[in-house]
Design an enzyme around this catalytic site. Structure first.
Site, PDB file in Angstrom:
ATOM      1  N   CYS A  86       0.850  -1.190   0.000  1.00 14.90           N
ATOM      2  CA  CYS A  86       0.000   0.000   0.000  1.00 14.90           C
ATOM      3  C   CYS A  86       0.886   1.240   0.000  1.00 14.90           C
ATOM      4  O   CYS A  86       1.828   1.313   0.791  1.00 14.90           O
ATOM      5  CB  CYS A  86      -0.890  -0.039   1.246  1.00 14.90           C
ATOM      6  SG  CYS A  86      -1.873   1.440   1.476  1.00 14.90           S
ATOM      7  N   HIS A 122      -9.411  -3.620  -1.089  1.00 17.48           N
ATOM      8  CA  HIS A 122      -8.334  -2.896  -0.404  1.00 17.48           C
ATOM      9  C   HIS A 122      -8.676  -1.392  -0.341  1.00 17.48           C
ATOM     10  O   HIS A 122      -8.595  -0.774   0.722  1.00 17.48           O
ATOM     11  CB  HIS A 122      -7.011  -3.139  -1.144  1.00 17.48           C
ATOM     12  CG  HIS A 122      -5.845  -2.376  -0.611  1.00 17.48           C
ATOM     13  ND1 HIS A 122      -4.749  -2.994  -0.035  1.00 17.48           N
ATOM     14  CD2 HIS A 122      -5.575  -1.038  -0.558  1.00 17.48           C
ATOM     15  CE1 HIS A 122      -3.884  -2.070   0.345  1.00 17.48           C
ATOM     16  NE2 HIS A 122      -4.345  -0.873   0.037  1.00 17.48           N
ATOM     17  N   GLU A 123      -9.095  -0.832  -1.482  1.00 15.30           N
ATOM     18  CA  GLU A 123      -9.411   0.603  -1.541  1.00 15.30           C
ATOM     19  C   GLU A 123     -10.671   0.923  -0.740  1.00 15.30           C
ATOM     20  O   GLU A 123     -10.752   1.957  -0.072  1.00 15.30           O
ATOM     21  CB  GLU A 123      -9.577   1.072  -2.989  1.00 15.30           C
ATOM     22  CG  GLU A 123      -8.377   0.816  -3.898  1.00 15.30           C
ATOM     23  CD  GLU A 123      -7.062   1.286  -3.321  1.00 15.30           C
ATOM     24  OE1 GLU A 123      -7.040   2.291  -2.574  1.00 15.30           O
ATOM     25  OE2 GLU A 123      -6.034   0.630  -3.586  1.00 15.30           O
ATOM     26  N   HIS A 162     -10.003   1.535   2.802  1.00 13.60           N
ATOM     27  CA  HIS A 162      -9.420   2.860   3.069  1.00 13.60           C
ATOM     28  C   HIS A 162     -10.512   3.884   3.393  1.00 13.60           C
ATOM     29  O   HIS A 162     -10.304   4.783   4.201  1.00 13.60           O
ATOM     30  CB  HIS A 162      -8.642   3.368   1.847  1.00 13.60           C
ATOM     31  CG  HIS A 162      -7.210   2.928   1.801  1.00 13.60           C
ATOM     32  ND1 HIS A 162      -6.299   3.256   2.787  1.00 13.60           N
ATOM     33  CD2 HIS A 162      -6.528   2.214   0.883  1.00 13.60           C
ATOM     34  CE1 HIS A 162      -5.114   2.750   2.467  1.00 13.60           C
ATOM     35  NE2 HIS A 162      -5.223   2.098   1.318  1.00 13.60           N
TER      36      HIS A 162
END
Ligand SMILES: [Zn+2]
Length: 211
Positions: free
Chosen positions: A110, A152-153, A156
């Site tokens: 990341c 994953h995003e 965030h």
């Protein structure tokens, strides 16, 4: 190198931990925010970015490269210039995951987490609702490696980092990560089945193996 600065855990972990706010389509700065994401992703070797990583705490995801073939070629440096510039430029605004299916694992890095390299289990298939830049609503299925990048995003946006949910984290430099991934690539455990159930079951098997 881009002149746009990515927020990292070293300079402001607290900032990365915030829950990003929904985008208001009357917000005049939206086009400018997307231009920042677009510029950064074009200039840097990233797969995708969440806006909060670039100092914009709004629920926007930019997908640049979710093509596993190209990603694998980046690992062994066999990527062509054309592939290096590959950019899907997909902007997902106010995304909501409707359902998760299947199970995969991958060693994730990341841009905000420096050299932290984590083994993360993600769904194989995601049903997502989101808005495009013109405010049109879409419902779309993301499958395979793109579901990993998207998950994953998406995390965030809620202040969750890959290293929080990884079952193993190594500190490894970018060049070493590339070599490591040649042996430990994207892995599909199951394409079907409820993601939560599959996670629970794989947890049980792991604990059994330990005892
Ligand atoms: Zn990230």
């Amino acid at each position: 190198m881009s002149d746009i600065k990515v927020v990292t855990i070293a300079d402001n972990e607290e900032y990365l931990r915030q829950v990003s706010l929904p985008v208001d389509f009357n917000d005049k700065s939206l086009k400018k925010d997307i231009a920042v994401l677009d510029k950064y992703c074009k200039e840097e070797e990233v797969l995708a970015m969440a806006a909060v990583q670039l100092g914009i705490p709004k629920r926007i995801i930019y997908l640049k490269n979710t093509n596993l073939d190209i990603v694998n070629k980046i690992q062994d440096d066999s990527v062509s210039l054309e592939e290096k510039n590959y950019n899907e430029a997909r902007v997902l605004i106010n995304p909501v995951i409707i359902s998760r299916e299947g199970l995969t694992d991958y060693w994730e890095a990341c841009a905000s987490c420096l050299d932290n390299f984590g083994h993360v289990r993600r769904p194989y298939k995601i049903m997502l609702e989101y808005f495009d830049i013109d405010g049109n609503k879409h419902r779309e299925i993301f499958e395979g490696f793109e579901a990993t990048v998207l998950s994953h995003e998406y995390d965030h946006l809620d202040g969750i980092l890959h290293m929080d949910i990884a079952d193993e984290v190594f500190v490894m430099k970018a060049e070493d990560r590339k070599k490591f991934r040649l042996e430990h690539g994207y892995n599909i455990v199951s394409k079907t089945g409820d993601y939560e159930e599959l996670m629970k079951n794989s947890e049980k098997t792991k604990n059994k193996a330990k005892s």
